[in-house]
Motif scaffolding. Structure first.
Motif, PDB file in Angstrom:
ATOM      1  N   PHE A  33      58.240  60.282  19.862  1.00 35.20           N
ATOM      2  CA  PHE A  33      59.246  61.188  19.312  1.00 35.20           C
ATOM      3  C   PHE A  33      60.596  60.489  19.177  1.00 35.20           C
ATOM      4  N   THR A  34      60.932  59.654  20.122  1.00 33.33           N
ATOM      5  CA  THR A  34      62.182  58.892  20.058  1.00 33.33           C
ATOM      6  C   THR A  34      62.210  58.008  18.816  1.00 33.33           C
ATOM      7  N   ILE A  35      61.100  57.357  18.523  1.00 35.19           N
ATOM      8  CA  ILE A  35      60.996  56.523  17.327  1.00 35.19           C
ATOM      9  C   ILE A  35      61.041  57.401  16.080  1.00 35.19           C
ATOM     10  N   LEU A  36      60.391  58.554  16.149  1.00 32.67           N
ATOM     11  CA  LEU A  36      60.393  59.486  15.022  1.00 32.67           C
ATOM     12  C   LEU A  36      61.812  59.942  14.695  1.00 32.67           C
ATOM     13  N   LEU A  37      62.640  60.150  15.714  1.00 30.71           N
ATOM     14  CA  LEU A  37      64.040  60.529  15.464  1.00 30.71           C
ATOM     15  C   LEU A  37      64.756  59.430  14.676  1.00 30.71           C
ATOM     16  N   ASP A  38      64.498  58.172  15.025  1.00 32.65           N
ATOM     17  CA  ASP A  38      65.080  57.061  14.260  1.00 32.65           C
ATOM     18  C   ASP A  38      64.615  57.107  12.811  1.00 32.65           C
ATOM     19  N   TYR A  39      63.334  57.383  12.617  1.00 34.92           N
ATOM     20  CA  TYR A  39      62.766  57.485  11.271  1.00 34.92           C
ATOM     21  C   TYR A  39      63.424  58.628  10.495  1.00 34.92           C
ATOM     22  N   LEU A  40      63.642  59.757  11.165  1.00 34.32           N
ATOM     23  CA  LEU A  40      64.219  60.928  10.497  1.00 34.32           C
ATOM     24  C   LEU A  40      65.630  60.686   9.984  1.00 34.32           C
ATOM     25  N   GLN A  41      66.344  59.754  10.575  1.00 35.32           N
ATOM     26  CA  GLN A  41      67.694  59.445  10.095  1.00 35.32           C
ATOM     27  C   GLN A  41      67.680  59.024   8.632  1.00 35.32           C
ATOM     28  N   GLY A  42      66.615  58.403   8.203  1.00 36.54           N
ATOM     29  CA  GLY A  42      66.508  57.946   6.821  1.00 36.54           C
ATOM     30  C   GLY A  42      65.871  58.963   5.885  1.00 36.54           C
ATOM     31  N   LEU A  43      65.505  60.121   6.416  1.00 36.04           N
ATOM     32  CA  LEU A  43      64.879  61.161   5.605  1.00 36.04           C
ATOM     33  C   LEU A  43      65.863  61.648   4.555  1.00 36.04           C
ATOM     34  N   GLN A  44      65.403  61.785   3.310  1.00 37.34           N
ATOM     35  CA  GLN A  44      66.301  62.140   2.210  1.00 37.34           C
ATOM     36  C   GLN A  44      65.712  63.273   1.376  1.00 37.34           C
ATOM     37  N   GLY A  45      66.576  63.830   0.565  1.00 32.82           N
ATOM     38  CA  GLY A  45      66.155  64.787  -0.449  1.00 32.82           C
ATOM     39  C   GLY A  45      65.525  66.047   0.097  1.00 32.82           C
ATOM     40  N   GLY A  46      64.493  66.503  -0.612  1.00 29.16           N
ATOM     41  CA  GLY A  46      63.821  67.738  -0.274  1.00 29.16           C
ATOM     42  C   GLY A  46      63.200  67.735   1.106  1.00 29.16           C
ATOM     43  N   ALA A  47      62.645  66.602   1.511  1.00 29.81           N
ATOM     44  CA  ALA A  47      62.021  66.516   2.838  1.00 29.81           C
ATOM     45  C   ALA A  47      63.055  66.773   3.929  1.00 29.81           C
ATOM     46  N   ARG A  48      64.238  66.210   3.758  1.00 30.29           N
ATOM     47  CA  ARG A  48      65.314  66.415   4.738  1.00 30.29           C
ATOM     48  C   ARG A  48      65.753  67.880   4.736  1.00 30.29           C
ATOM     49  N   ASP A  49      65.971  68.439   3.552  1.00 30.63           N
ATOM     50  CA  ASP A  49      66.419  69.831   3.440  1.00 30.63           C
ATOM     51  C   ASP A  49      65.409  70.792   4.057  1.00 30.63           C
ATOM     52  N   ILE A  50      64.144  70.597   3.746  1.00 29.99           N
ATOM     53  CA  ILE A  50      63.096  71.479   4.272  1.00 29.99           C
ATOM     54  C   ILE A  50      62.973  71.332   5.787  1.00 29.99           C
ATOM     55  N   THR A  51      63.093  70.113   6.288  1.00 25.19           N
ATOM     56  CA  THR A  51      63.009  69.880   7.728  1.00 25.19           C
ATOM     57  C   THR A  51      64.130  70.621   8.452  1.00 25.19           C
ATOM     58  N   VAL A  52      65.336  70.565   7.905  1.00 26.16           N
ATOM     59  CA  VAL A  52      66.474  71.277   8.499  1.00 26.16           C
ATOM     60  C   VAL A  52      66.251  72.781   8.420  1.00 26.16           C
ATOM     61  N   GLN A  53      65.809  73.278   7.279  1.00 24.20           N
ATOM     62  CA  GLN A  53      65.573  74.716   7.115  1.00 24.20           C
ATOM     63  C   GLN A  53      64.532  75.226   8.112  1.00 24.20           C
ATOM     64  N   LYS A  54      63.456  74.483   8.260  1.00 22.65           N
ATOM     65  CA  LYS A  54      62.406  74.896   9.193  1.00 22.65           C
ATOM     66  C   LYS A  54      62.903  74.857  10.634  1.00 22.65           C
ATOM     67  N   ALA A  55      63.665  73.824  10.977  1.00 17.22           N
ATOM     68  CA  ALA A  55      64.203  73.719  12.332  1.00 17.22           C
ATOM     69  C   ALA A  55      65.169  74.872  12.609  1.00 17.22           C
ATOM     70  N   GLU A  56      66.021  75.206  11.641  1.00 19.29           N
ATOM     71  CA  GLU A  56      66.941  76.322  11.815  1.00 19.29           C
ATOM     72  C   GLU A  56      66.188  77.643  11.973  1.00 19.29           C
ATOM     73  N   ALA A  57      65.112  77.816  11.203  1.00 23.77           N
ATOM     74  CA  ALA A  57      64.303  79.033  11.305  1.00 23.77           C
ATOM     75  C   ALA A  57      63.648  79.132  12.691  1.00 23.77           C
ATOM     76  N   PHE A  58      63.144  77.996  13.194  1.00 24.08           N
ATOM     77  CA  PHE A  58      62.567  77.996  14.539  1.00 24.08           C
ATOM     78  C   PHE A  58      63.616  78.387  15.577  1.00 24.08           C
ATOM     79  N   MET A  59      64.808  77.815  15.451  1.00 26.57           N
ATOM     80  CA  MET A  59      65.868  78.104  16.425  1.00 26.57           C
ATOM     81  C   MET A  59      66.264  79.573  16.379  1.00 26.57           C
ATOM     82  N   LYS A  60      66.353  80.155  15.199  1.00 22.09           N
ATOM     83  CA  LYS A  60      66.681  81.581  15.093  1.00 22.09           C
ATOM     84  C   LYS A  60      65.619  82.418  15.792  1.00 22.09           C
ATOM     85  N   LYS A  61      64.379  81.995  15.650  1.00 24.84           N
ATOM     86  CA  LYS A  61      63.273  82.710  16.274  1.00 24.84           C
ATOM     87  C   LYS A  61      63.393  82.687  17.800  1.00 24.84           C
TER      88      LYS A  61
END
Length: 96
Positions: A42-70
């Motif tokens: 997971f630590t390595i995955l966080l490094d990978y996520l820093q380079g996430l761009q475009g729709g994948a980044r937007d969707i990842t943030v949206q899903k994470a925010e939805a989980f947190m609201k839940k």
């Protein structure tokens, strides 16, 4: 080789690593599950996520925010759920 360990190949030899949408999709779907993506990956995955761009980044943030609201405001005591919440917070801090 499990998908979670493939992110290690990216971190060790990025110049030889080839992007694969199915692999990225699997990682994004399962990154909050400690059994599928152990802490050491997971630590390595966080490094990978820093380079996430475009729709994948937007969707990842949206899903994470939805989980947190839940989970926000709920009395979370289940250790697995607490671990998931902590991972979600880390992803949101990184990508927001």
């Amino acid at each position: 080789m499990p998908e979670s360990t493939r992110v290690v190949a990216w971190s060790e030899t990025p110049e030889e690593w080839k992007f694969q949408k199915t692999r990225q999709t699997w990682l994004l779907l399962h990154m909050y599950d400690k059994e599928k993506v152990p802490d050491k990956y997971f630590t390595i995955l966080l490094d990978y996520l820093q380079g996430l761009q475009g729709g994948a980044r937007d969707i990842t943030v949206q899903k994470a925010e939805a989980f947190m609201k839940k989970f926000d405001g709920s009395d979370v005591e289940d250790p697995k759920l607490l671990e998931k919440c902590e991972r979600i917070r880390q992803v949101l801090q990184l990508l927001s």
